[in-house]
Write an enzyme that holds these catalytic residues in place. Structure first.
Site, PDB file in Angstrom:
ATOM      1  NE  ARG A   8       1.165   4.488   2.733  1.00  0.00           N
ATOM      2  CZ  ARG A   8       0.838   4.032   1.536  1.00  0.00           C
ATOM      3  NH1 ARG A   8       0.808   4.850   0.505  1.00  0.00           N
ATOM      4  NH2 ARG A   8       0.577   2.773   1.343  1.00  0.00           N
ATOM      5  NE  ARG A  67      -4.446  -2.981  -2.780  1.00  0.00           N
ATOM      6  CZ  ARG A  67      -3.918  -1.760  -2.842  1.00  0.00           C
ATOM      7  NH1 ARG A  67      -4.540  -0.789  -3.451  1.00  0.00           N
ATOM      8  NH2 ARG A  67      -2.757  -1.527  -2.321  1.00  0.00           N
ATOM      9  NE  ARG A 115       1.926  -1.470   1.752  1.00  0.00           N
ATOM     10  CZ  ARG A 115       2.725  -0.400   1.695  1.00  0.00           C
ATOM     11  NH1 ARG A 115       3.572  -0.142   2.694  1.00  0.00           N
ATOM     12  NH2 ARG A 115       2.678   0.413   0.671  1.00  0.00           N
ATOM     13  NE  ARG A 143       5.520   5.761   0.165  1.00  0.00           N
ATOM     14  CZ  ARG A 143       4.476   5.084  -0.287  1.00  0.00           C
ATOM     15  NH1 ARG A 143       3.935   5.403  -1.444  1.00  0.00           N
ATOM     16  NH2 ARG A 143       3.993   4.066   0.389  1.00  0.00           N
ATOM     17  CE  LYS A 173      -0.933   0.789  -6.345  1.00  0.00           C
ATOM     18  NZ  LYS A 173       0.316   0.214  -5.801  1.00  0.00           N
TER      19      LYS A 173
END
Ligand code: AP5
Length: 192
Positions: free
Chosen positions: A133, A88, A144, A127, A13
């Site tokens: 993160r 969401r 998630r 990532r 996204k």
């Protein structure tokens, strides 16, 4: 143009949003980025949502809706928006649609990036090595994805019924995903 960009964690996204806002001349509004900025700044909102975000849960609908209302209106007045990661839940979708209908800024399309969960876990672990993160560890990534499947995936049907769903295979190359989105929006080379 007014767009919603949805898909599971790691489906691309943010990557696609960066490209599409340049091409389409609309504003990028990322609910995740705005929430992370609140957490980083230690605001009351940030303190209230940090543990939910860290564990991969969604933050409460009313917090997100309140946070996004003004940016959506400002972006609409400035030429359009690309909402990345919102809505969401069904409650967010219905509340956003009611507000947008009232203000005359309803979305033109809901773009869904489809992708297979195991590949997404690999992408996000890669990532994690660059960005670090707090929610990019394997347990939280898998949670998630479960939260996405339970709460957000049903929005595909919601937008299909409203005639604005555009589904794109998010496992293609970055360039091909962008090309398919633009094509589906009637903005690809074939429509020039
Ligand atoms: P959010 O920030 O929205 O995170 P997410 O949905 O988990 O998505 P990511 O940012 O992890 O991935 P992405 O799909 O943007 O992929 P990216 O382009 O980065 O939300 C975080 C949290 O905030 C939520 O868990 C929740 O707590 C809260 N939140 C946010 N919005 C909310 C809402 N509306 N309601 C309630 N709570 C909310 O790509 C990932 C990696 O893959 C990158 O390394 C990229 O380089 C790579 N990549 C991308 N595309 C490709 C490709 N085609 N091929 C190969 N690699 C690719």
């Amino acid at each position: 143009m007014r767009l919603l960009l949805l898909g599971p964690p790691g489906s691309g996204k943010g990557t696609q949003a960066d490209r599409l806002v340049e091409i389409l001349g609309v504003r990028h509004i990322s609910s995740g980025d705005l929430l992370r900025a609140e957490v980083e700044a230690g605001t009351p909102c940030g303190r209230a949502v940090s543990s939910a975000m860290e564990s991969g849960e969604l933050v409460p609908d009313d917090v997100v809706i309140e946070m996004l209302r003004q940016p959506i209106l400002d972006a609409s007045a400035a030429g359009g928006y690309l909402l990345d990661g919102f809505p969401r839940t069904l409650a967010q979708a219905e509340s956003a649609a009611a507000m947008a209908r009232e203000e005359g800024v309803l979305a033109d399309a809901a773009v869904f990036l489809a992708a297979e969960p195991d590949l997404l876990v690999r992408r996000l672990l890669a990532r994690a090595e660059e960005l670090g993160r707090a929610d990019d560890n394997e347990t939280t990534i898998r949670h998630r994805i479960e939260v996405y499947n339970e709460k957000t995936e049903p929005l595909r049907k919601y937008y299909a019924e409203r005639g604005i769903l555009l589904e794109v295979d998010g496992l293609q190359t970055v360039d091909q995903v962008t090309a398919d989105i633009l094509d589906g929006l009637g903005r690809g080379p074939a429509h020039a």
